[in-house]
Design an enzyme around this catalytic site. Structure first.
Site, PDB file in Angstrom:
ATOM      1  N   SER A 123       1.187  -1.036  -0.130  1.00  0.00           N
ATOM      2  CA  SER A 123       0.324  -0.179   0.180  1.00  0.00           C
ATOM      3  C   SER A 123       1.189   0.959   0.146  1.00  0.00           C
ATOM      4  O   SER A 123       1.912   1.246   0.063  1.00  0.00           O
ATOM      5  CB  SER A 123      -0.736  -0.262   0.920  1.00  0.00           C
ATOM      6  N   TYR A 183      -1.792  -0.971   9.914  1.00  0.00           N
ATOM      7  CA  TYR A 183      -1.558  -0.769   8.559  1.00  0.00           C
ATOM      8  C   TYR A 183      -0.480  -0.882   8.197  1.00  0.00           C
ATOM      9  O   TYR A 183       0.255  -1.135   7.117  1.00  0.00           O
ATOM     10  CB  TYR A 183      -2.718  -0.337   8.156  1.00  0.00           C
TER      11      TYR A 183
END
Length: 283
Positions: free
Chosen positions: A142, A155
Site C-alpha cells: 500500500s 496498517y
C-alpha cells in the site's frame, strides 16, 4: 514473464475488489485461475466471471493467516490445474484509528492476514514455482508501505513489512526464473473499507458508502491493469494512483516527515478526543 497464455495463476482474496478484478483480467489474458478466499459467495461470483472469459476457474476456501491450510493449497492447485505460474498475494484487511486505541487482538488479526498471509503464500508455493519454466509472485502492499501515516499505524506496520519482504525476496530470486513485484496502491474502492477494525472503522465505512466515493477512490481495475503489466514486464515495484505517487515523492524528498500529517490531524481533532479526519481506504 514472456508468455501468459495457458498459464495458471493463484489469487488470494479473489472474492472481491482487486483480487476479483485481477483474476478476471488475467483470464482475459489467457490464464486459468485458482481462486482463494475465506467467503464462498464472492468466490463463486468471481469464478463465473473467469469462466465467462473462456478460462477454467477453481475455488479454494482458505484463511491466509492459517499456515496449515495454506500449506495444503499447492497440492490442490496442482491436482486441479497441473501447474502454477503466477501467485498474487492480494488478501488484506485494514484498521483505522490511533494506535493506542487499538486492541491487541485487532493487531494480531491484521498482522496475521496482511503479513503472515503473504509469507504463508510464498512459502507454500515457492517450491512449485521453482519447477516452472518461468513464474511470478505479486505481493500487495500500500502507499502506507512507503510512508507510515498517522491513524494507520497497524496498517502501515503490515504494509511496510510486505514491501521490505518483497524487495528482499526479489533479490534472493534474481538469478532464478521467478520474478517478484510489490504493488503499492493508493485509495481504492473495495470492500476492505467495510470490514475494517479500529476506533475509526465506522467513519471509514461511511466514507466508502458516500456519494463521493466513486470520485475519490480509484476502481480496482486500475490496480489489476498495473499488476498484469508488472507480471509481463517483471517490474520490481508498482505505485498506483496519484495519491500513492504523491506519498512516494514525499517519502523520497522528505523522508521521515509523516509528523507533518500528524500535526495536521491533531489540529483537526485532539489526540485524546474523537478524530475528525477521514482515513484513507486501501485495497
Amino acid at each position: 514473464m514472456r508468455r501468459l497464455l495457458d498459464r495458471v495463476a493463484v489469487v488470494t482474496g479473489a472474492g472481491s475488489g482487486i483480487g476479483r478484478a485481477t483474476s478476471v483480467l488475467l483470464a482475459r489474458h489467457g490464464l486459468d485461475l485458482a481462486l482463494v478466499d475465506l467467503r464462498p459467495e464472492g468466490l463463486e461470483e468471481t469464478a463465473a466471471l473467469v469462466r465467462a472469459a473462456g478460462r477454467t476457474a477453481t475455488t479454494h476456501l482458505a484463511d491466509v493467516a492459517d499456515a496449515d491450510r495454506m500449506a495444503e493449497l499447492p497440492a490442490e492447485v496442482l491436482d486441479a490445474h497441473g501447474a502454477c505460474h503466477v501467485l498474487v498475494n492480494n488478501a488484506g484487511v485494514t484498521a483505522a484509528g490511533r494506535f493506542d486505541a487499538e486492541a491487541i487482538d485487532d493487531l494480531d488479526w491484521i498482522v496475521g492476514i496482511n503479513v503472515w498471509g503473504v509469507v504463508h503464500g510464498c512459502r507454500a508455493f515457492l517450491p512449485v514455482l521453482r519447477r516452472m519454466d518461468e513464474a511470478h509472485i505479486v505481493n500487495l502492499s500500500s502507499m502506507v508501505g512507503l510512508l507510515g501515516l498517522p491513524q494507520n499505524a497497524s496498517y502501515s506496520l503490515t504494509k511496510g513489512a510486505v514491501r521490505s519482504f518483497s524487495e528482499a525476496l526479489r533479490a534472493e530470486l534474481v538469478s532464478t526464473s521467478i520474478g517478484v513485484t510489490v504493488v503499492l496502491p493508493g485509495a481504492i474502492r473495495t470492500n476492505i473499507m467495510f470490514g475494517a477494525r479500529g476506533a475509526e472503522a465506522d467513519r471509514l465505512a461511511r466514507m466508502g458508502a458516500s456519494r463521493l466515493a466513486p470520485l475519490a477512490l480509484r476502481p480496482p481495475e486500475a490496480v489489476a491493469r498495473r499488476i498484469v503489466r508488472a507480471i509481463e514486464k517483471n517490474q520490481a515495484r508498482v505505485v498506483v494512483g496519484p495519491d500513492a505517487r504523491a506519498v512516494d515523492l514525499v517519502a523520497r524528498v522528505l523522508p521521515g516527515r509523516s509528523g507533518l500529517v500528524g500535526r495536521l490531524l491533531d489540529r483537526l481533532a485532539p489526540a485524546n478526543g474523537p478524530t475528525g479526519a477521514e482515513p484513507a481506504a486501501r485495497h
